[in-house]
Design a protein around this motif. Structure first.
Motif, PDB file in Angstrom:
ATOM      1  N   SER A 143     103.751   5.448 -67.869  1.00  0.00           N
ATOM      2  CA  SER A 143     103.532   4.247 -67.690  1.00  0.00           C
ATOM      3  C   SER A 143     103.496   3.244 -68.695  1.00  0.00           C
ATOM      4  N   ASN A 144     103.397   3.661 -70.029  1.00  0.00           N
ATOM      5  CA  ASN A 144     103.322   2.825 -71.094  1.00  0.00           C
ATOM      6  C   ASN A 144     101.905   1.933 -70.983  1.00  0.00           C
ATOM      7  N   ARG A 145     100.669   2.555 -70.467  1.00  0.00           N
ATOM      8  CA  ARG A 145      99.604   2.117 -70.712  1.00  0.00           C
ATOM      9  C   ARG A 145      98.462   2.831 -71.230  1.00  0.00           C
ATOM     10  N   PRO A 146      97.866   2.161 -72.362  1.00  0.00           N
ATOM     11  CA  PRO A 146      97.089   2.910 -73.408  1.00  0.00           C
ATOM     12  C   PRO A 146      95.690   3.431 -72.645  1.00  0.00           C
ATOM     13  N   ILE A 147      95.270   4.625 -73.401  1.00  0.00           N
ATOM     14  CA  ILE A 147      94.155   5.215 -72.684  1.00  0.00           C
ATOM     15  C   ILE A 147      92.720   4.925 -73.711  1.00  0.00           C
ATOM     16  N   ARG A 148      91.740   4.429 -73.208  1.00  0.00           N
ATOM     17  CA  ARG A 148      90.426   4.398 -73.913  1.00  0.00           C
ATOM     18  C   ARG A 148      90.170   5.511 -74.640  1.00  0.00           C
ATOM     19  N   GLN A 149      90.038   5.194 -75.984  1.00  0.00           N
ATOM     20  CA  GLN A 149      89.752   6.662 -76.993  1.00  0.00           C
ATOM     21  C   GLN A 149      88.271   7.166 -76.862  1.00  0.00           C
ATOM     22  N   GLY A 150      87.389   6.389 -76.306  1.00  0.00           N
ATOM     23  CA  GLY A 150      86.120   6.575 -76.268  1.00  0.00           C
ATOM     24  C   GLY A 150      85.573   7.271 -75.152  1.00  0.00           C
ATOM     25  N   ILE A 151      86.800   7.908 -74.402  1.00  0.00           N
ATOM     26  CA  ILE A 151      86.472   8.714 -73.166  1.00  0.00           C
ATOM     27  C   ILE A 151      87.312   9.964 -73.213  1.00  0.00           C
ATOM     28  N   ALA A 152      86.423  11.120 -73.246  1.00  0.00           N
ATOM     29  CA  ALA A 152      87.037  12.370 -73.369  1.00  0.00           C
ATOM     30  C   ALA A 152      87.167  12.943 -72.048  1.00  0.00           C
TER      31      ALA A 152
END
Length: 811
Positions: A669-678
């Motif tokens: 989707s080329n949408r970034p993922i929040r890195q603060g959520i595991a």
């Protein structure tokens, strides 16, 4: 979707125990006489059935996980039953007068084994004293002298007749220690060879003829004297036997009266009496005292054959014996025949027979750890043979396994009447059941112990009784209600479930003992909640070196973990490190790439042979989900790869499959993922988020990393909704959640998870099978369509080139 709608309420993040709900102020108020077998009703029912079933083959196997108190539970309940059973018999080994190499056993009523040993010992001492006294008495010497005098008179008469006959013919009779000799004489003196040679030939022939006749008469006389000697010995022997029989018979009648209701003992006493009479000369001799210990001892009369080897004494038993054999080697189970060395020679007798655990437990119960039994050479097969033949045979281990055979004692086997209780892992039970045909015939009862139970008021009361009993038996300080509540919460932490309690009783006992130590270190008179907390923390600190090293590498950016910002195709997964005595969790960076192709999802760990079967299965399920969701009307034209970054060991389990899927969806989707959520959780083919293990450790592991890097209020963990009841989060984390600095999200499917991670709505299919524009699923579908068209166009170009006679370029 609003992320807050998926947040787990604070009250559901930990199962708390209210100290006031316990109904006591401390362990001092708890009834310590309550049932100690906490929540093991199913196992107790099986144990009770197996112990009371009288038929053959109903021995028990008590199965349960490690650290659940298998031995304690088996021993506690079996002893309770054993106290109601009658005490077993005493067993003795005695000399076999008919077959000396085969000692006989005697079964006696409880307490009579040592009594018989004492009676026989006193009897032999009395026999020795009386026999020696009577044979040294004046009356005996007179009677024996009279017999000897008659013999001497007859002997002298025979010798006198022979001497007169010799003198008449000119010979003399010489009597010495060597024997009798008849020699020619002259004037009463023996003629020498020179004198005989000077005689006329006629005279020499006469002397020779007479000498031959006299020699014949001398031989007849000597034969007559030997017959007289035999007669004398027989008369003296008869006299000795007559006197001994009177003396011994008088003494042994008292023993026969005491044991008149025991035919086997009476038979032994008869054999002993006959043997004493037969060997009366041994009793007539007084024992010599050797002053020089280094000289070779002279042969002495041995009275050890008349001893009684009291093998098993149950005089102090109050019920059936319950024996726990912690080292079930062959000699420890079946007994041994000891040997003694004297001047380089080994010798033994029946008094050196020593009992084994089977002898001590005869008439009762024997508890053995299955793994220890199977590890001991020869023990398992010999035990099965003993159960089958119902006898305890004492042999050397070398002879049992056919290694060597030597001449030694062969004690008559003692009958076996026993219940064998094996305790061990369920896996060992299944192995024996499947591969040992004798096992299923001999151990027909299985008692299965659980390692956890539901947290109910009844079970909490039982647990409190157990804790109070531990305090009493170990002489510990009383535990206040706050400390008890913390222990109850700890039992849920061990299970990893708010609604359950651990039955790993040894660990709870260790916790109580350690909390007592810390309370005393601080000079307290009772154990408080803080002491229990410290005991838990100190135990963790003693084992968490590896956890601290990994945490240190994350903080120093040696292991790259992002807890802020957004990245396409990257997500924080959570992994468990199990060291055996200690387990912890830390985040791991999962990355994915996606390009046009037909390879599907490539698991780099699998390709590098660094993943287990369960992890591989999780990848295949995830790929199946992608096909089912996005490739219903066309092939999945995708070549994606996924990996655990900076992972250098084996990876297994499917709890990261949801995180791996989210990384791939982010790429597509080329949408970034929040890195603060595991993320943790496994994915089904239908896109469900399925529960996994170690959920509490995983959340706390990521929280520790976020705390070290700085809490932003945007950090948290996505978990399967069905794992909520497994949460037992530490109070520090609960405080962060309460302040809004950390969040726990519970999801049911993958769409909910990707929305939380990207902030983009997932979108649902309409009736035509299309997703709403600009939703994440729409973007994924569009990317997959583009990939499919790209693959299709590439294949068409290749086919046209081949038709023109060219070679296809490598893809």
């Amino acid at each position: 979707m609003d992320r807050k709608s998926k947040e787990v309420a604070l009250r559901r993040l930990r199962g708390l125990c209210d100290p006031d709900s316990l109904g006591v102020e401390s362990t001092g108020e708890i009834n310590k006489g309550r049932q100690l077998l906490v929540a093991q009703d199913k196992a107790v029912k099986g144990i009770k059935f197996g112990l009371k079933m009288p038929r053959n083959g109903y021995n028990l196997y008590v199965a349960g996980p490690d650290r659940t108190g298998l031995t304690f539970i088996a021993k506690t309940y079996i002893e309770k039953i054993g106290k109601k059973d009658p005490p077993p018999s005493d067993w003795c080994y005695v000399y076999n007068f008919q077959e000396p190499d085969t000692p006989k056993f005697l079964e006696l009523k409880r307490g009579m084994g040592l009594k018989l040993k004492k009676d026989i010992s006193e009897f032999i001492e009395e026999v020795k004293t009386e026999i020696q006294d009577v044979f040294e008495s004046e009356d005996y010497n007179k009677e024996r002298g009279a017999i000897s005098k008659i013999f001497d008179t007859k002997r002298n008469e025979l010798i006198s007749l022979l001497e007169k006959r010799a003198n008449k013919e000119g010979f003399i009779l010489n009597i010495s220690q060597v024997g009798m000799m008849i020699m020619p004489s002259k004037d009463g003196k023996q003629m020498d060879d020179e004198t005989i040679g000077a005689l006329p030939e006629k005279e020499r022939k006469r002397l020779q003829k007479v000498s031959q006749e006299l020699q014949k008469e001398m031989k007849e006389t000597m034969r007559a004297i030997r017959n007289l000697d035999r007669g004398l010995k027989e008369q003296i022997k008869g006299l000795d036997n007559k006197i001994a029989l009177y003396r011994v018979g008088h003494l042994i009648e008292e023993l026969e009266t005491r044991y008149e209701d025991l035919p086997e003992v009476l038979e032994y006493l008869k054999g002993m009496k006959d043997d004493i009479i037969l060997n009366i000369d041994n009793f007539k001799q007084k024992q010599l005292i050797h002053q020089a210990p280094f000289l070779m001892p002279q042969p002495e009369s041995s009275f050890s054959r008349y001893e009684v080897n009291a093998l098993i004494d149950n005089s102090k038993s109050k019920g059936a014996p319950v024996i726990i054999e912690t080292n079930p080697t062959y000699p420890n189970l079946f007994g041994r025949i000891e040997k003694q060395s004297q001047f380089g020679t080994l010798f033994t007798d029946f008094t050196m027979i020593r009992p084994g655990a089977l002898h001590r437990a005869s008439g009762g119960y024997l508890i053995i750890k299955a793994i220890d039994l199977l590890r001991s050479l020869g023990s398992w097969n010999a035990l099965k043979r003993a159960i089958k033949n119902k006898e305890i045979r004492i042999e050397d281990l070398a002879e049992e396994i056919g290694f060597i055979s030597t001449k030694t004692l062969k004690p008559i086997p003692i009958p076996l009447n026993i219940k064998i209780v094996l305790i061990g892992d369920p896996y060992i039970y299944h192995l024996l059941y499947c591969f040992d045909s004798d096992f299923k015939k001999m151990f027909k009862v299985k008692a299965q112990l659980d390692d956890n139970t539901k947290k109910t008021k009844t079970q909490i009361r039982n647990y409190l009784s157990y804790i109070a009993k531990v305090c009493e038996e170990e002489h510990l300080l009383d535990i206040e209600k706050e400390g008890l509540a913390r222990i109850i919460e700890y039992t849920s932490e061990l299970v990893g479930n708010q609604r359950k309690m651990s039955l790993r009783l040894p660990e709870i006992k260790d916790l109580v003992v350690e909390a007592n130590f810390w309370a005393k270190q601080r000079g307290k008179k009772s154990i408080q909640s803080s002491d229990v907390e410290r005991a838990i923390d100190e135990k963790r600190q003693r084992s968490n070196l590896m956890e601290m090293k990994i945490q240190e590498m994350i903080e120093e950016e040696v292991l790259h973990i992002q807890t802020k910002g957004e990245v396409v195709g990257q997500v924080n997964g959570l992994t468990i490190y199990d060291l055996g005595d200690y387990a912890f969790a830390k985040p791991i960076r999962i990355t994915a790439t996606a390009t046009p192709g037909k390879e599907g999802v490539v698991d780099i760990e699998r390709e590098a042979k660094m993943s287990g079967n369960i992890h591989t299965k999780g990848i295949l399920i995830m790929e199946s989900y992608l096909k089912n969701k996005y490739a219903l009307d066309k092939p999945l034209a995708l070549s994606a790869s996924v990996t655990f970054e900076q992972s250098y060991g084996m990876v297994d389990g499917d709890s990261a499959s949801a995180a791996e899927l989210f990384a791939i969806l982010s790429c597509l989707s080329n949408r970034p993922i929040r890195q603060g959520i595991a993320v943790t959780g496994s994915v089904s083919q239908l896109g469900e988020c399925q529960p996994i293990g170690g959920i509490t450790r995983k959340i706390e592991g990521f929280f520790d990393v976020c705390k070290a890097k700085g809490l932003t209020g945007e950090q948290g963990v996505i978990i399967p909704k069905r794992n909520i009841n497994d949460l037992m989060l530490k109070k520090e984390l609960l405080s962060a959640v309460e302040k809004g600095k950390f969040h726990i999200y519970a999801i049911e499917n993958m769409d909910e998870g990707i929305e939380i991670l990207t902030g983009v709505k997932a979108g649902k299919r309409d009736k035509k099978g299309n997703y709403p524009k600009d939703t994440l699923n729409y973007l994924v579908m569009e990317r997959l369509k583009a990939m499919s068209e790209s693959i299709k166009e590439s294949e068409q170009k290749t086919r046209r080139k081949v038709k023109r006679g060219g070679r296809p370029s490598p893809s």
